[in-house]
Design an enzyme around this catalytic site. Sequence first.
Site, PDB file in Angstrom:
ATOM      1  N   LEU A  78       0.801  -1.227   0.000  1.00  0.00           N
ATOM      2  CA  LEU A  78       0.000   0.000   0.000  1.00  0.00           C
ATOM      3  C   LEU A  78       0.839   1.287   0.000  1.00  0.00           C
ATOM      4  CD1 LEU A  78      -2.994  -0.939   2.361  1.00  0.00           C
ATOM      5  CD2 LEU A  78      -2.736  -1.320  -0.080  1.00  0.00           C
ATOM      6  N   ASN A 104     -10.146   4.439  -3.559  1.00  0.00           N
ATOM      7  CA  ASN A 104      -9.992   3.214  -2.773  1.00  0.00           C
ATOM      8  C   ASN A 104      -9.227   3.603  -1.509  1.00  0.00           C
ATOM      9  OD1 ASN A 104      -8.299   0.900  -1.799  1.00  0.00           O
ATOM     10  ND2 ASN A 104      -9.362  -0.231  -3.407  1.00  0.00           N
ATOM     11  N   CYS A 135      -6.275  -6.270   1.511  1.00  0.00           N
ATOM     12  CA  CYS A 135      -4.886  -6.248   1.075  1.00  0.00           C
ATOM     13  C   CYS A 135      -4.072  -7.263   1.890  1.00  0.00           C
ATOM     14  CB  CYS A 135      -4.260  -4.865   1.244  1.00  0.00           C
ATOM     15  SG  CYS A 135      -2.529  -4.883   0.740  1.00  0.00           S
ATOM     16  N   ASN A 197      -9.743  -9.470  -4.450  1.00  0.00           N
ATOM     17  CA  ASN A 197      -8.386  -8.947  -4.311  1.00  0.00           C
ATOM     18  C   ASN A 197      -7.426 -10.126  -4.527  1.00  0.00           C
ATOM     19  OD1 ASN A 197      -6.090  -7.386  -3.542  1.00  0.00           O
ATOM     20  ND2 ASN A 197      -7.383  -6.156  -2.205  1.00  0.00           N
ATOM     21  N   GLY A 248     -10.133 -10.343 -11.350  1.00  0.00           N
ATOM     22  CA  GLY A 248      -9.173 -11.396 -11.046  1.00  0.00           C
ATOM     23  C   GLY A 248      -8.809 -12.112 -12.330  1.00  0.00           C
TER      24      GLY A 248
HETATM   25  C1  FMN Z   1       0.962  -4.363  -8.299  1.00  0.00           C
HETATM   26  C2  FMN Z   1      -0.413  -4.446  -7.716  1.00  0.00           C
HETATM   27  C3  FMN Z   1      -0.827  -3.497  -6.782  1.00  0.00           C
HETATM   28  C4  FMN Z   1      -2.093  -3.560  -6.216  1.00  0.00           C
HETATM   29  N1  FMN Z   1      -2.479  -2.616  -5.317  1.00  0.00           N
HETATM   30  C5  FMN Z   1      -3.739  -2.641  -4.801  1.00  0.00           C
HETATM   31  C6  FMN Z   1      -4.186  -1.629  -3.914  1.00  0.00           C
HETATM   32  O1  FMN Z   1      -3.479  -0.680  -3.597  1.00  0.00           O
HETATM   33  N2  FMN Z   1      -5.445  -1.723  -3.424  1.00  0.00           N
HETATM   34  C7  FMN Z   1      -6.309  -2.730  -3.763  1.00  0.00           C
HETATM   35  O2  FMN Z   1      -7.456  -2.748  -3.316  1.00  0.00           O
HETATM   36  N3  FMN Z   1      -5.914  -3.696  -4.621  1.00  0.00           N
HETATM   37  C8  FMN Z   1      -4.656  -3.681  -5.139  1.00  0.00           C
HETATM   38  N4  FMN Z   1      -4.254  -4.665  -6.021  1.00  0.00           N
HETATM   39  C9  FMN Z   1      -5.185  -5.758  -6.354  1.00  0.00           C
HETATM   40  C10 FMN Z   1      -5.911  -5.502  -7.674  1.00  0.00           C
HETATM   41  O3  FMN Z   1      -6.699  -4.343  -7.630  1.00  0.00           O
HETATM   42  C11 FMN Z   1      -6.779  -6.710  -8.044  1.00  0.00           C
HETATM   43  O4  FMN Z   1      -7.741  -6.918  -7.038  1.00  0.00           O
HETATM   44  C12 FMN Z   1      -5.999  -7.991  -8.211  1.00  0.00           C
HETATM   45  O5  FMN Z   1      -4.758  -7.741  -8.819  1.00  0.00           O
HETATM   46  C13 FMN Z   1      -6.746  -9.047  -9.034  1.00  0.00           C
HETATM   47  O6  FMN Z   1      -7.018  -8.583 -10.344  1.00  0.00           O
HETATM   48  P1  FMN Z   1      -6.097  -8.897 -11.631  1.00  0.00           P
HETATM   49  O7  FMN Z   1      -5.838 -10.367 -11.639  1.00  0.00           O
HETATM   50  O8  FMN Z   1      -6.889  -8.404 -12.790  1.00  0.00           O
HETATM   51  O9  FMN Z   1      -4.838  -8.131 -11.429  1.00  0.00           O
HETATM   52  C14 FMN Z   1      -2.983  -4.611  -6.597  1.00  0.00           C
HETATM   53  C15 FMN Z   1      -2.566  -5.556  -7.537  1.00  0.00           C
HETATM   54  C16 FMN Z   1      -1.300  -5.492  -8.104  1.00  0.00           C
HETATM   55  C17 FMN Z   1      -0.902  -6.528  -9.118  1.00  0.00           C
END
Ligand code: FMN
Lengths: 308, 258
Positions: A78, A104, A135, A197, A248
């Site tokens: 974060l 967020n 998170c 997440n 996801g």
């Molecule tokens: C590098 C990175 C940073 C992320 N930072 C946050 C964040 O600050 N807050 C949050 O709620 N989710 C965060 N996520 C989670 C994503 O928003 C998402 O829920 C998760 O990656 C699953 O989706 P995806 O497979 O399409 O990436 C992060 C994901 C990645 C890969």
Amino acid sequence: MKKLKKIDLRVSLAGLKLKNPVIAASGTFGYGTEYTGLAEPGDFGAVITKTITLAPRPGNRPPRICETASGMLNSIGLANVGFEAFKNDKLPRLVEKKAVIIANIAGNTIEEYVELAKKINKISHIPALELNISCPNVKQGGIAFGTDPSSAAALTKAVRKVYKKTLIVKLSPNVSDIAAIARAVEKAGADALSLINTLYGMAVDIKKRRPVLGNITGGLSGPAIKPVALYNLYKAYHSVKIPLIGLGGIMDHRDALEFLITGAVAVQIGTANFVNPSAAKDILSGLAGYCRENNITKITKLTGILKC
Amino acid sequence: MKQYHSIQIASNARVSDKAYTLSFKIPGLAKSADPGQFVHIRLSPGSNHPLLRRPFSINDIRGDKVEILYEVKGSGTELLSQISPKDTLDVIGPLGKGFDIDLRKRYHLLVAGGMGIAPMGFLGRRLKSLKLKHELLYGCRSSSELIPSDIKICSISSDDGSCGKKGLVTSLLPDKLESCQNPVVYACGPWPMLKAVARICQNKNIPCQVSLESFMACGVGACQGCVVRSSDGSYISVCDKGPVFDSRLIDWDQDCVV
Ligand SMILES: Cc1cc2nc3c(=O)[nH]c(=O)nc-3n(C[C@H](O)[C@H](O)[C@H](O)COP(=O)(O)O)c2cc1C
Ligand SMILES: Cc1cc2nc3c(=O)[nH]c(=O)nc-3n(C[C@H](O)[C@H](O)[C@H](O)COP(=O)(O)OP(=O)(O)OC[C@H]3O[C@@H](n4cnc5c(N)ncnc54)[C@H](O)[C@@H]3O)c2cc1C
Ligand code: FES
């Protein structure tokens, strides 16, 4: 050439109106302006900011990312500029881009979430809030609220009291019963849910015999987690009535369709932004194409049409 | 400005034991890029294996052709080495902040270790067109890994003594710096080498810029995945604040990130 029939891509999330159902996921689209030249906030139905906390957070020690089979681990922790700098430095530049902005937020305590929610509530440019209770990369707060139905409900209820616009709660897959959490959060006053997440994960460097990530563990995202995400969405869809935002592992429009058909009103794109910054645009044109082929005029008609 | 390009490979040729140069035509990028900047390449458009893009320094620009020089390390670069002319790749660039050429300096010393030679071709070409005196100090593991370069070489070193002087390139640096006036150093190579170069320059009060590596996801400053610790204790993203940094900005006591 025959003119292509226009498809109505608009969706509504408990009063929040979006021009299309493709949203940028938190933490993968920065504060909205980093991709200039490659992707624009306006490509998306809405842009969700990196998680904002009251005070700035430096984040976890590096290495923070690592590629894995069809996915990646991250332990960003974060890292963010904090509310004041977000409001003064980042937000004005994002507002210029004229996209729908969803903030967020996360906190260590219920009081911190409430204080942030109050501040965000006052910002007219931000019509919706997404609570990060999921998170996996911080010790306190975050996921501590997201893995227990009663804590999740208590937090949602407290924020609901002070936050008057669209309230979205982002759920963690690192639980044994997502339906119970979803129901508890709905009852506590959430307008919509985002799921999922990242999943807990880790990787080992066999040469150094050390974890690859500086934080030892991280969160898994990308195509590898899509089946888990769909399962959780399916469970939640059959447990609550509020609109669901699915995410996801969505890389292309076929992935997005799986989520819509399973019950999502909208989808979020995370890791795909890193791989293909024009993912949102590609997915939208793919969704429109699918609708045309199947004589569907409104994208909302797809939500939850799964035949079981 | 950073842009998205779907490109056709012009050539992909082996230049040493494990290294290849890949060249492709991108007129826009060729015109706007600066030495030290990098491109972010998707190695498998349409598939998720490997998933993330791979960063590579721009090795040289000849007319509207862009070249990268890469070493086969793992699955991604292995795939890259099998790509043949006419195949298409998906390239984002130019990205990051490159070398900051100080026109007032009399002598520009390029220090490269191993694949750290990659950004030097372009930097040398730029210095030459600016008519600035420059030379290369180049260290490699052995002669089989030596990569031919257009830049005027002042000394070579190799770990096994098979070419140039036996030993580390950093052992040649102090003498070289003694013998020149008003120099500036630009370095690229493995972390321990950069750390040594930075220390030598800092002790002599000579400005030094280093090009760093880090695991990257977005490549544009959005994910905060590629950070290193700076000397004030804060974290800085390598992809957009770097990859080239003033060596004094980096905390050299941290573990190497890659
Ligand atoms: C590098 C990175 C940073 C992320 N930072 C946050 C964040 O600050 N807050 C949050 O709620 N989710 C965060 N996520 C989670 C994503 O928003 C998402 O829920 C998760 O990656 C699953 O989706 P995806 O497979 O399409 O990436 C992060 C994901 C990645 C890969
Ligand atoms: C700004 C920058 C410029 C670079 N320029 C060059 C260059 O000009 N020539 C060259 O040969 N190499 C360069 N590298 C290193 C190159 O990116 C890696 O060697 C490459 O990504 C390895 O991929 P792989 O799939 O073969 O290896 P794997 O080890 O299979 O890769 C697995 C993961 O680790 C990452 N990774 C592994 N090693 C590195 C590394 N050293 N740096 C960054 N990420 C890494 C990969 O990107 C991938 O996500 C540069 C790195 C950076 C950050
Ligand atoms: S790679 Fe995403 S911030 Fe540098």
